[in-house]
Design an enzyme around this catalytic site. Structure first.
Site, short mmCIF file in Angstrom:
data_model
loop_
_atom_site.label_atom_id
_atom_site.label_comp_id
_atom_site.label_asym_id
_atom_site.label_seq_id
_atom_site.Cartn_x
_atom_site.Cartn_y
_atom_site.Cartn_z
CB SER A 15 -0.94 -0.04 1.22
OG SER A 15 -0.18 0.32 2.28
CB VAL A 67 4.28 -10.92 7.31
CG1 VAL A 67 3.61 -10.32 5.85
CG2 VAL A 67 5.12 -9.60 8.06
CG ASN A 93 7.91 -4.30 0.17
OD1 ASN A 93 9.16 -3.90 -0.12
ND2 ASN A 93 6.77 -3.53 0.44
CE1 TYR A 157 14.82 -2.14 7.73
CE2 TYR A 157 16.96 -1.55 7.02
CZ TYR A 157 15.65 -1.49 6.76
OH TYR A 157 15.34 -1.36 5.44
CB ALA A 158 21.86 -4.30 10.39
#
Length: 252
Positions: A15, A67, A93, A157-158
């Site tokens: 979205s 997810v 994604n 995140y990494a």
């Protein structure tokens, strides 16, 4: 599938940002698209309405999905296959970034990022693999980042984005013999909601100064690369990480 049937793409996080750009580009280039969103129902409906005008022959449907919930992923996968009869390409994604130095990351923050960015894509791939294997053809494309190499304030995140590379190479080896390719796209800094919300002005200045292209990336450039990697023309690219970085090779 008839020779004239439109291929079907499944995208999570469709979205906004990278996902939205891919949905738009795919619909215009001849794909039917199923995409998910987690909270932006209005943006999802707006995208479908927009594409009815710009890609009237495309069938576009959306589902609400977190997810991190494996049972919900399985239900949506079943719904998508019921609605479209098949899926040709899968792009998990959906992602999230929570900034913070490692010592200050809470258990909840760590789990949220890892579960969304790494475990979620695994659930999505697992849910659609039986369909792809049964047809002995398909494309899986994971969305990592140049931050997979590490960056200050981005430990969770990494780690999640580095894990996607290991997941992709494993799937490439397991399912390449079944006609399924699995690759990774690793963008640098692009103009998205996430970068606008999480990138400091100093990091934007850094990217503009040290990237050889002297700018952030445009989403249509990234979407074009992703469309190639899920196309028949990329049939012998498997287990690769494709950097779309403008030449930027280091982050603070």
């Amino acid at each position: 599938m008839s020779a004239t049937a439109r291929p079907v793409l499944f995208v999570t996080g469709g979205s906004r940002g990278i996902g939205r750009a891919l949905v738009e580009a795919a619909a215009i280039e001849g794909w039917d698209v199923a995409f998910t969103y987690v909270s932006q129902a209005e943006a999802a409906e707006s995208l479908i309405t927009e594409l009815k005008a710009t890609a009237p022959e495309a069938t576009i449907k959306s589902w609400c999905l977190d997810v991190r919930d494996s049972k919900a992923v399985d239900r949506v996968a079943d719904d998508v296959l019921g609605a479209f009869d098949r899926v040709d390409a899968v792009v998990p994604n959906a992602g999230i970034s929570l900034n913070g130095l490692a010592y200050s990351l809470t258990d909840e923050d760590w789990s949220t990022v890892i579960d969304t960015n790494l475990t979620g894509p695994f659930y999505v791939c697992r849910a659609f693999l039986p369909e792809l294997v049964s047809r002995r053809k398909g494309r899986i494309l994971l969305v990592s980042s140049i931050i997979a190499a590490g960056a200050s304030g981005q430990a969770a995140y990494a780690t999640s984005k580095a894990g996607l590379i290991g997941l992709a190479t494993s799937l490439a080896k397991e399912y390449g013999p079944k006609g399924i390719t699995t690759n990774v796209v690793a963008p640098a800094y692009f103009e998205t909601d996430m970068t606008r919300d999480t990138m400091s002005s100093g990091l934007v200045d850094y990217a503009n100064k040290f990237c050889p292209m002297r700018r952030l990336g445009a989403l249509d450039e990234l979407a074009a690369t992703m469309l190639f990697l899920i196309s028949d023309k990329a049939g012998y690219i498997n287990g690769e990480t494709i950097r779309v970085s403008g030449g930027l090779d280091w982050a603070p």
